[in-house]
Design a protein around this motif. Structure first.
Motif, PDB file in Angstrom:
ATOM      1  N   LYS A 169       0.846  -1.193   0.000  1.00 49.83           N
ATOM      2  CA  LYS A 169       0.000   0.000   0.000  1.00 49.83           C
ATOM      3  C   LYS A 169       0.880   1.240   0.000  1.00 49.83           C
ATOM      4  N   ILE A 170       0.345   2.316  -0.540  1.00 52.01           N
ATOM      5  CA  ILE A 170       0.986   3.624  -0.425  1.00 52.01           C
ATOM      6  C   ILE A 170      -0.081   4.634  -0.057  1.00 52.01           C
ATOM      7  N   THR A 171       0.233   5.487   0.934  1.00 54.63           N
ATOM      8  CA  THR A 171      -0.710   6.503   1.400  1.00 54.63           C
ATOM      9  C   THR A 171      -0.197   7.883   1.012  1.00 54.63           C
ATOM     10  N   LEU A 172      -1.056   8.675   0.371  1.00 55.37           N
ATOM     11  CA  LEU A 172      -0.685  10.021  -0.066  1.00 55.37           C
ATOM     12  C   LEU A 172      -1.529  11.065   0.656  1.00 55.37           C
ATOM     13  N   ARG A 173      -0.875  12.121   1.061  1.00 52.20           N
ATOM     14  CA  ARG A 173      -1.563  13.296   1.605  1.00 52.20           C
ATOM     15  C   ARG A 173      -0.825  14.524   1.102  1.00 52.20           C
ATOM     16  N   LYS A 174      -1.501  15.388   0.379  1.00 50.80           N
ATOM     17  CA  LYS A 174      -0.815  16.549  -0.189  1.00 50.80           C
ATOM     18  C   LYS A 174      -0.339  17.482   0.913  1.00 50.80           C
ATOM     19  N   ASN A 175       0.805  18.134   0.675  1.00 48.36           N
ATOM     20  CA  ASN A 175       1.382  19.053   1.648  1.00 48.36           C
ATOM     21  C   ASN A 175       1.499  20.458   1.076  1.00 48.36           C
ATOM     22  N   SER A 176       2.253  21.310   1.739  1.00 51.71           N
ATOM     23  CA  SER A 176       2.341  22.719   1.351  1.00 51.71           C
ATOM     24  C   SER A 176       3.028  22.922   0.003  1.00 51.71           C
ATOM     25  N   MET A 177       3.741  21.908  -0.498  1.00 52.62           N
ATOM     26  CA  MET A 177       4.430  22.032  -1.789  1.00 52.62           C
ATOM     27  C   MET A 177       3.580  21.526  -2.952  1.00 52.62           C
ATOM     28  N   TYR A 178       2.361  21.113  -2.670  1.00 53.98           N
ATOM     29  CA  TYR A 178       1.516  20.475  -3.685  1.00 53.98           C
ATOM     30  C   TYR A 178       1.331  21.352  -4.926  1.00 53.98           C
ATOM     31  N   LYS A 179       1.119  22.649  -4.729  1.00 55.38           N
ATOM     32  CA  LYS A 179       0.856  23.550  -5.850  1.00 55.38           C
ATOM     33  C   LYS A 179       2.092  24.310  -6.325  1.00 55.38           C
ATOM     34  N   SER A 180       3.258  23.925  -5.849  1.00 52.21           N
ATOM     35  CA  SER A 180       4.489  24.603  -6.283  1.00 52.21           C
ATOM     36  C   SER A 180       4.683  24.424  -7.787  1.00 52.21           C
ATOM     37  N   PRO A 181       5.164  25.441  -8.486  1.00 51.00           N
ATOM     38  CA  PRO A 181       5.398  25.295  -9.928  1.00 51.00           C
ATOM     39  C   PRO A 181       6.509  24.289 -10.197  1.00 51.00           C
ATOM     40  N   PHE A 182       6.430  23.624 -11.324  1.00 52.03           N
ATOM     41  CA  PHE A 182       7.480  22.685 -11.701  1.00 52.03           C
ATOM     42  C   PHE A 182       8.709  23.459 -12.145  1.00 52.03           C
ATOM     43  N   HIS A 183       9.873  22.953 -11.753  1.00 49.56           N
ATOM     44  CA  HIS A 183      11.128  23.649 -12.045  1.00 49.56           C
ATOM     45  C   HIS A 183      11.729  23.178 -13.363  1.00 49.56           C
ATOM     46  N   TYR A 184      12.078  24.148 -14.202  1.00 54.78           N
ATOM     47  CA  TYR A 184      12.790  23.869 -15.451  1.00 54.78           C
ATOM     48  C   TYR A 184      14.123  24.617 -15.430  1.00 54.78           C
ATOM     49  N   ASN A 185      15.089  24.073 -16.130  1.00 51.93           N
ATOM     50  CA  ASN A 185      16.373  24.740 -16.289  1.00 51.93           C
ATOM     51  C   ASN A 185      16.231  25.781 -17.398  1.00 51.93           C
ATOM     52  N   LEU A 186      15.733  26.976 -17.039  1.00 58.25           N
ATOM     53  CA  LEU A 186      15.428  28.008 -18.026  1.00 58.25           C
ATOM     54  C   LEU A 186      16.688  28.599 -18.653  1.00 58.25           C
ATOM     55  N   SER A 187      17.753  28.719 -17.871  1.00 57.44           N
ATOM     56  CA  SER A 187      18.986  29.316 -18.388  1.00 57.44           C
ATOM     57  C   SER A 187      19.735  28.362 -19.311  1.00 57.44           C
ATOM     58  N   GLY A 188      19.597  27.063 -19.053  1.00 51.29           N
ATOM     59  CA  GLY A 188      20.357  26.062 -19.805  1.00 51.29           C
ATOM     60  C   GLY A 188      21.698  25.737 -19.190  1.00 51.29           C
ATOM     61  N   ILE A 189      22.006  26.331 -18.026  1.00 50.58           N
ATOM     62  CA  ILE A 189      23.302  26.138 -17.373  1.00 50.58           C
ATOM     63  C   ILE A 189      23.222  24.999 -16.361  1.00 50.58           C
ATOM     64  N   THR A 190      24.221  24.130 -16.378  1.00 49.54           N
ATOM     65  CA  THR A 190      24.396  23.116 -15.345  1.00 49.54           C
ATOM     66  C   THR A 190      25.647  23.452 -14.549  1.00 49.54           C
ATOM     67  N   LEU A 191      25.538  23.376 -13.217  1.00 50.29           N
ATOM     68  CA  LEU A 191      26.650  23.757 -12.347  1.00 50.29           C
ATOM     69  C   LEU A 191      27.152  22.570 -11.550  1.00 50.29           C
ATOM     70  N   GLN A 192      28.420  22.663 -11.133  1.00 50.81           N
ATOM     71  CA  GLN A 192      28.945  21.709 -10.164  1.00 50.81           C
ATOM     72  C   GLN A 192      30.149  22.314  -9.456  1.00 50.81           C
ATOM     73  N   HIS A 193      30.445  21.761  -8.256  1.00 49.07           N
ATOM     74  CA  HIS A 193      31.668  22.143  -7.551  1.00 49.07           C
ATOM     75  C   HIS A 193      32.875  21.604  -8.299  1.00 49.07           C
ATOM     76  N   ASP A 194      33.959  22.381  -8.304  1.00 46.75           N
ATOM     77  CA  ASP A 194      35.191  21.937  -8.961  1.00 46.75           C
ATOM     78  C   ASP A 194      36.378  22.407  -8.141  1.00 46.75           C
ATOM     79  N   GLY A 195      36.499  21.857  -6.941  1.00 48.75           N
ATOM     80  CA  GLY A 195      37.600  22.238  -6.073  1.00 48.75           C
ATOM     81  C   GLY A 195      37.310  23.510  -5.294  1.00 48.75           C
TER      82      GLY A 195
END
Length: 446
Positions: A303-329
């Motif tokens: 079984k799985i139980t779902l209950r919506k929380n405060s993030m339920y209506k948050s907009p979906f995130h897209y990478n609008l800039s096209g930039i991917t970042l990472q740590h490099d030292g």
């Protein structure tokens, strides 16, 4: 484009059967254990002791057995009873060498397993800490979900691991219980998707807490890719990069819950070459959907139980800039100061924490170096002239060394129509680029 994402789906191990080992257990008389977790890029990170050493693990419902993959010379971990194996996972590469280890002691607060099977990947390129901004040493999934009723509260960032014999379902009109199918040590749920003008399409989806994405769908005769889409790098599996089409669907329905304009992706089928039989699986559902609910996983009773929380209506995130970042030292940053303060430590959990005061006027700080690890073709950032390897210094006038990598990503992808100014270092020169974040689908026509 190269990108270090984190989307682990359906790990396939090319090894002989070694048995499941001892189960995780609570102390006698204890009904549950509560654990705090970090939520980073829609992913759940929990602390687990491995043979007495505390490490950070991604809680990944899409993985069969625990895997260590980011052990450095700064970590000292005893690994027991080791033999060499090969592991095949998602991606277009070849199987990779790994170590199999039995008889390990895992502890999650009071929860203990003294005979845990563990796999260790030596490949240093498999390191998700750089893209998440916090140390992550491994992944764990089925073993914990198998032995407990797992109550994940995304809103409070806490998990309760209940002894299945003592878990009581309480009546709550805001909750909905759905059937859960456990196949091959993985959990699946039935849902419905609405694509463009099509009617309701029933889908059978893997539940994957180890994916930071929303929905992945497999193209077939019934499930077509919407006309509004673009090519994108979707993530990195054990065996290489995963590419596909990024898009959105009109809605996805789980039980009576309906999420409109849901972010979706169609991975390239070559990424799933290692999976010989997908069965009736149509895709997967990841953290960007799951975090909108507080969820109870009950593998023992399916079984799985779902209950919506405060993030339920948050907009979906897209990478609008096209930039991917990472740590490099790390890099040094100097700052003029006037209040005479001495050595100061940076935010807890960040990579850089060394700061030195010179003659009460200049503070020299050792901070993470954030680099552009990939740029989407045709994106605003690429059109403006940014390149892979550029070192990010500031975004819209804010020096980025004071922020976590996830906060910097939010600055770069805040909202459509936002003007972004990025100060970078390239070949020891500082350059400033500007671009406007655009609707990713506005130029796409059916």
């Amino acid at each position: 484009m190269k990108k270090f994402g984190l989307f682990f789906l359906v790990l396939t191990l090319c090894i002989p059967f070694l048995g499941t080992g001892q189960s995780f257990e609570l102390p006698n008389g204890q009904k549950y254990q509560k654990v705090k977790f970090e939520l980073v890029n829609n992913l759940i990170i929990i602390p687990i002791e491995v043979n007495g050493t505390e490490l950070s693990f991604l809680l990944d419902s899409g993985v069969n057995q625990p895997i260590l993959f980011n052990i450095t010379d700064q970590d000292s971990v005893q690994i027991n009873n080791v033999s060499e194996i090969k592991i095949k996972g998602l991606g277009e590469g070849e199987p990779i060498k790994a170590l199999s280890s039995v008889g390990n002691t895992f502890k999650l607060k009071s929860i203990t397993n003294q005979q845990q099977l563990l796999y260790v990947i030596i490949d240093k390129s498999l390191n998700f800490s750089t893209s998440l901004g916090i140390p992550v040493h491994g992944i764990i999934g089925y073993d914990l979900f198998r032995d407990f009723v797992v109550d994940i509260n995304y809103a409070t960032k806490t998990i309760k691991f209940f002894d299945p014999d003592h878990y009581v379902y309480k009546k709550d009109k805001r909750k909905e219980i759905l059937p859960l199918t456990i196949t091959g040590k993985k959990a699946y749920v039935d849902a419905n998707v609405f694509i463009a003008d099509s009617e309701n399409i029933p889908v059978h989806l893997l539940i994957d807490t180890g994916s930071s994405d929303a929905i992945w769908l497999f193209e077939d005769e019934e499930i077509g890719i919407p006309a509004e889409n673009y090519n994108d790098f979707l993530g990195k599996g054990l065996n290489g990069d995963i590419f596909g089409k990024r898009t959105k669907v009109n809605s996805i329905q789980l039980g009576s819950f309906v999420l409109s304009d849901a972010k979706a992706a169609f991975p390239d089928t070559r990424s799933f070459a290692s999976i010989k039989n997908l069965g009736n699986r149509n895709g997967s559902i990841g953290g960007e959907i799951l975090k909108r609910f507080n969820i109870v996983f009950d593998y023992p009773n399916q079984k799985i139980t779902l209950r919506k929380n405060s993030m339920y209506k948050s907009p979906f995130h897209y990478n609008l800039s096209g930039i991917t970042l990472q740590h490099d030292g790390l890099r040094f940053v100097s700052q003029r100061i006037s209040d005479g303060r001495g050595v100061v430590k940076s935010k807890e959990g960040s990579f850089g924490n060394v700061q030195i005061l010179f003659e009460n006027h200049t503070r020299l700080s050792l901070v993470p170096e954030i680099v552009v690890s990939g740029i989407r073709a045709g994106s605003p950032a690429e059109t403006a002239g940014l390149k892979e390897g550029d070192i990010i210094l500031a975004v819209n006038g804010k020096s980025i060394h004071q922020y976590k990598i996830q906060e910097i990503k939010q600055m770069l992808d805040e909202k459509k129509g936002k003007k972004i100014r990025v100060l970078i270092e390239r070949y020891n020169r500082d350059l400033l680029f500007s671009f406007v974040l655009e609707d990713l689908f506005k130029h796409k026509k059916p």
